[in-house]
Write a protein that holds these residues in place. Structure first.
Motif, PDB file in Angstrom:
ATOM      1  N   ALA A  70      -5.322   3.819   8.755  1.00 23.29           N
ATOM      2  CA  ALA A  70      -6.094   3.450   7.554  1.00 23.29           C
ATOM      3  C   ALA A  70      -5.280   2.493   6.686  1.00 23.29           C
ATOM      4  O   ALA A  70      -5.823   1.532   6.129  1.00 23.29           O
ATOM      5  N   GLY A  71      -3.991   2.738   6.586  1.00 21.05           N
ATOM      6  CA  GLY A  71      -3.122   1.834   5.824  1.00 21.05           C
ATOM      7  C   GLY A  71      -3.005   0.469   6.482  1.00 21.05           C
ATOM      8  O   GLY A  71      -3.029  -0.567   5.810  1.00 21.05           O
ATOM      9  N   ALA A 129      -4.097   8.353   9.099  1.00 18.04           N
ATOM     10  CA  ALA A 129      -3.702   7.831   7.784  1.00 18.04           C
ATOM     11  C   ALA A 129      -2.892   6.548   7.928  1.00 18.04           C
ATOM     12  O   ALA A 129      -3.051   5.607   7.149  1.00 18.04           O
ATOM     13  N   LEU A 141      -6.227  -1.358   5.829  1.00 21.13           N
ATOM     14  CA  LEU A 141      -6.296  -1.802   4.431  1.00 21.13           C
ATOM     15  C   LEU A 141      -5.523  -3.110   4.257  1.00 21.13           C
ATOM     16  O   LEU A 141      -6.026  -4.078   3.676  1.00 21.13           O
ATOM     17  N   ALA A 157       0.878  -1.176   0.000  1.00 24.91           N
ATOM     18  CA  ALA A 157       0.000   0.000   0.000  1.00 24.91           C
ATOM     19  C   ALA A 157       0.908   1.217   0.000  1.00 24.91           C
ATOM     20  O   ALA A 157       1.470   1.593   1.025  1.00 24.91           O
TER      21      ALA A 157
END
Lengths: 244, 244
Positions: B65-66, B62, B69, B40
């Motif tokens: 969120a990574g 952020a 994911l 990612a």
């Protein structure tokens, strides 16, 4: 969905080379101006060339699993830095919500520009599988570009050896085989060479072939990267919106 | 879950360098013997160093969120080729189902080995944010390794300039700044240098600094790659089972 998806690992070094090209083609002075990219580096996809030639297992299920994975994450476009896998382009495109950029279409579209109007006779260097599939020949015919495909006398064995060496991590052997492939093309009257396998530009760079050959080298990986970056910049994906 | 997850884009070139190291550290002669990796590449994560120093927005949302994911895709381990982001290691590790390999722990663990038993005085080259966070100093103290952190007289400005140049894509300026940083360290008695920012090894390679410096260069990105590949090979993720 404001991310590039890369179905990679075919091979792994070609994917790294492709990512490097995406970075170099993106105008940026700091991290935050670059493009978000999700890379599914899936090297276990069965060999594409062997499957096309009927001598190896079918990679389609693995390719579609990769397409599904990228769509599930939410990517807005997919690039596949492996030419031979484009034998299954129609099936992958039909499965994907995100559009797929076609490596050979991108590459052939760049040829007229690359040659600066000089008459072209284009040698297509690719795996035997990709050549048997015929998508490069089809794209070249559609644009009325004169082309040739090497045979034993004009270097296909060296192309095979080059691809195999780069996939095996031996860039120097790859470079030497690439040089021999170019030498074998000398008698054909080719004015340009499509590096239609993403291992070939890696060998060309290791051979510094981009500097000294009389033939224009057209890099399928670079043209795919160019088309992908253009698509993403047009959409404004370099603007930091996804975090918010 | 038999895949490596890479939370990258911090910066993008450092991620490509890290992927290249994973490939080189994996014993493979063809695509199918390599390790599956999901990357990612999320360059829009706010600058980590600025945030630690209180001069920029918080990247934690952020980063998480990574992490989400990668866990949603199903990865079995996560590597983050960005040192400064390890300021938030505890929060990311708490959020992740997959274990996170700590770049500084991997790097410091490698030092004794790298020095072949010679007494070490280790200079820590990193962003001002990573140095303010102190995780390298903590890891070195825990192993009783003598260290120093550069100040204005011993090269921190050159380290800053080097990192900025590489992030901006100017590898030659990065190489020159890296050379100046090493020169500034000469008076400190340092016998080894931790390249504790993943942009630094890129500059060191552009400067060919690995060949000529009297100090042992310890590459945090390489040590993270080594720890990651060891983890994945131990699990047998190079065996082609995921396709079936």
């Amino acid at each position: 969905m404001s991310r590039i998806g890369v179905l990679g690992g075919m091979g792994p070094s070609a994917t790294v080379d492709f990512m490097e090209k995406i970075i170099q083609l993106t105008p940026a002075t700091r991290d935050q101006e670059h493009l978000p990219v999700i890379v599914a580096n899936l090297p276990h996809v069965p060999d594409r060339s062997s499957a096309i030639l009927g001598t190896g297992p079918d990679p389609l299920a693995a390719l579609l699993a990769g397409i599904d994975l990228l769509n599930d994450i939410g990517v807005g476009v997919i690039a596949i830095p492996c030419n031979s896998s484009h034998h299954w382009y129609a099936q992958m495109a039909a499965r994907s919500r995100a559009p797929l950029i076609h490596i050979a279409q991108s590459c052939v579209a760049a040829i007229t520009h690359s040659l600066d109007g000089r008459p072209a006779r284009v040698a297509v260097l690719a795996t035997r599988g990709a050549l048997a599939s015929g998508f490069y020949q089809q794209a070249l015919r559609a644009r009325d570009i004169d082309f040739l495909v090497p045979d034993a006398a004009t270097g296909q064995d060296h192309v095979d050896a080059c691809i195999r060496a780069v996939k095996g991590g031996d860039m120097q052997a790859g470079a030497a085989a690439f040089e021999r492939a170019l030498q074998a093309l000398a008698a054909t009257g080719a004015t340009a060479v499509i590096m239609g396998c993403t291992e070939l530009p890696i060998a060309a760079e290791a051979a510094h072939a981009t500097d000294h050959t009389a033939m224009t080298l057209v890099d399928s990986s670079l043209e795919l990267a160019r088309a992908t970056v253009t698509f993403a910049l047009d959409k404004g994906w370099n603007k930091p919106t996804w975090v918010s």
